[in-house]
Design a protein around this motif. Sequence first.
Motif, PDB file in Angstrom:
ATOM      1  N   THR A   9       0.771  -1.203   0.103  1.00  0.00           N
ATOM      2  CA  THR A   9      -0.044   0.083  -0.142  1.00  0.00           C
ATOM      3  C   THR A   9       1.012   1.187  -0.109  1.00  0.00           C
ATOM      4  O   THR A   9       2.076   1.260   0.232  1.00  0.00           O
ATOM      5  CB  THR A   9      -0.933   0.164   1.076  1.00  0.00           C
ATOM      6  OG1 THR A   9      -0.032  -0.016   2.273  1.00  0.00           O
ATOM      7  CG2 THR A   9      -1.973  -1.214   1.310  1.00  0.00           C
ATOM      8  N   GLY A  10       0.387   2.364  -0.299  1.00  0.00           N
ATOM      9  CA  GLY A  10       0.966   3.635  -0.278  1.00  0.00           C
ATOM     10  C   GLY A  10       0.543   4.497   1.091  1.00  0.00           C
ATOM     11  O   GLY A  10       0.740   3.654   2.074  1.00  0.00           O
ATOM     12  N   THR A  11       0.209   5.757   1.014  1.00  0.00           N
ATOM     13  CA  THR A  11      -0.167   6.320   2.185  1.00  0.00           C
ATOM     14  C   THR A  11      -1.042   5.773   3.016  1.00  0.00           C
ATOM     15  O   THR A  11      -2.139   5.548   2.301  1.00  0.00           O
ATOM     16  CB  THR A  11      -0.227   7.826   1.928  1.00  0.00           C
ATOM     17  OG1 THR A  11       1.111   8.105   1.334  1.00  0.00           O
ATOM     18  CG2 THR A  11      -0.481   8.582   3.126  1.00  0.00           C
ATOM     19  N   VAL A  12      -1.100   5.947   4.245  1.00  0.00           N
ATOM     20  CA  VAL A  12      -2.422   5.449   5.147  1.00  0.00           C
ATOM     21  C   VAL A  12      -2.494   6.888   5.939  1.00  0.00           C
ATOM     22  O   VAL A  12      -1.694   7.193   6.586  1.00  0.00           O
ATOM     23  CB  VAL A  12      -2.124   4.258   5.801  1.00  0.00           C
ATOM     24  CG1 VAL A  12      -3.193   3.841   6.879  1.00  0.00           C
ATOM     25  CG2 VAL A  12      -1.917   3.148   5.136  1.00  0.00           C
ATOM     26  N   LEU A  13      -3.847   7.085   5.744  1.00  0.00           N
ATOM     27  CA  LEU A  13      -4.138   8.287   6.625  1.00  0.00           C
ATOM     28  C   LEU A  13      -5.065   7.854   7.823  1.00  0.00           C
ATOM     29  O   LEU A  13      -5.945   6.863   7.593  1.00  0.00           O
ATOM     30  CB  LEU A  13      -4.852   9.315   5.958  1.00  0.00           C
ATOM     31  CG  LEU A  13      -3.973   9.959   4.680  1.00  0.00           C
ATOM     32  CD1 LEU A  13      -4.948  11.062   4.156  1.00  0.00           C
ATOM     33  CD2 LEU A  13      -2.777  10.676   5.203  1.00  0.00           C
TER      34      LEU A  13
END
Length: 192
Positions: A9-13
């Motif tokens: 995955t990329g960014t996790v907010l």
Amino acid sequence: MHSLTHYRTGTVLMWTATVESSPDLRPLWKQLSSTISATIGSGWMKDHDVIGYARAVEPELGAGGWHPHAHSLIVFRNELTDAEVDAFSRALVDRYLAKADRTGTHASARGQDVRRAENVSVAVDYMTKGGVRLYGNDTASRLWAAVAAGDGDALVKVHELEQGGHRRRRWTTTGVCAPVMDFDEMLAAGKI
């Protein structure tokens, strides 16, 4: 945690969405859930390359009454720059507040928080507060302890909590945040 680490995955907010506190939990929980659904719906998240979402509603009891709020994870396909995170965060909060305003839900910018998760472990702890519990925090356990000690007012609050959550979804997961089945589970579920 396994679901998020299973995929690249990329960014996790991490997004905390709130509504104004009130003595009556049930309508607040409904307003919170429907405002969030309206905010992230209509393909808006997919348009921002979001590949997974998870939400846990946490009702707390404070001096101002019930305060339901939601802890959400938003998982992007790619890594976002700080500028992209800031732009998405502003757009998300603005959209949430606009949806709340349209439905008469009381929410303020001060009660909304969006930030980048340092890693998957931090994200999972944010969602579960270190473990999956009935209502996600210590409100229910504190109330039940007071009931066991003979506090009738606490019993009233326990009933309010149970009524407020009746037929309300506490957890929501989609995409890469959905639980991952192992081979035997998939076979038993008829998925393969």
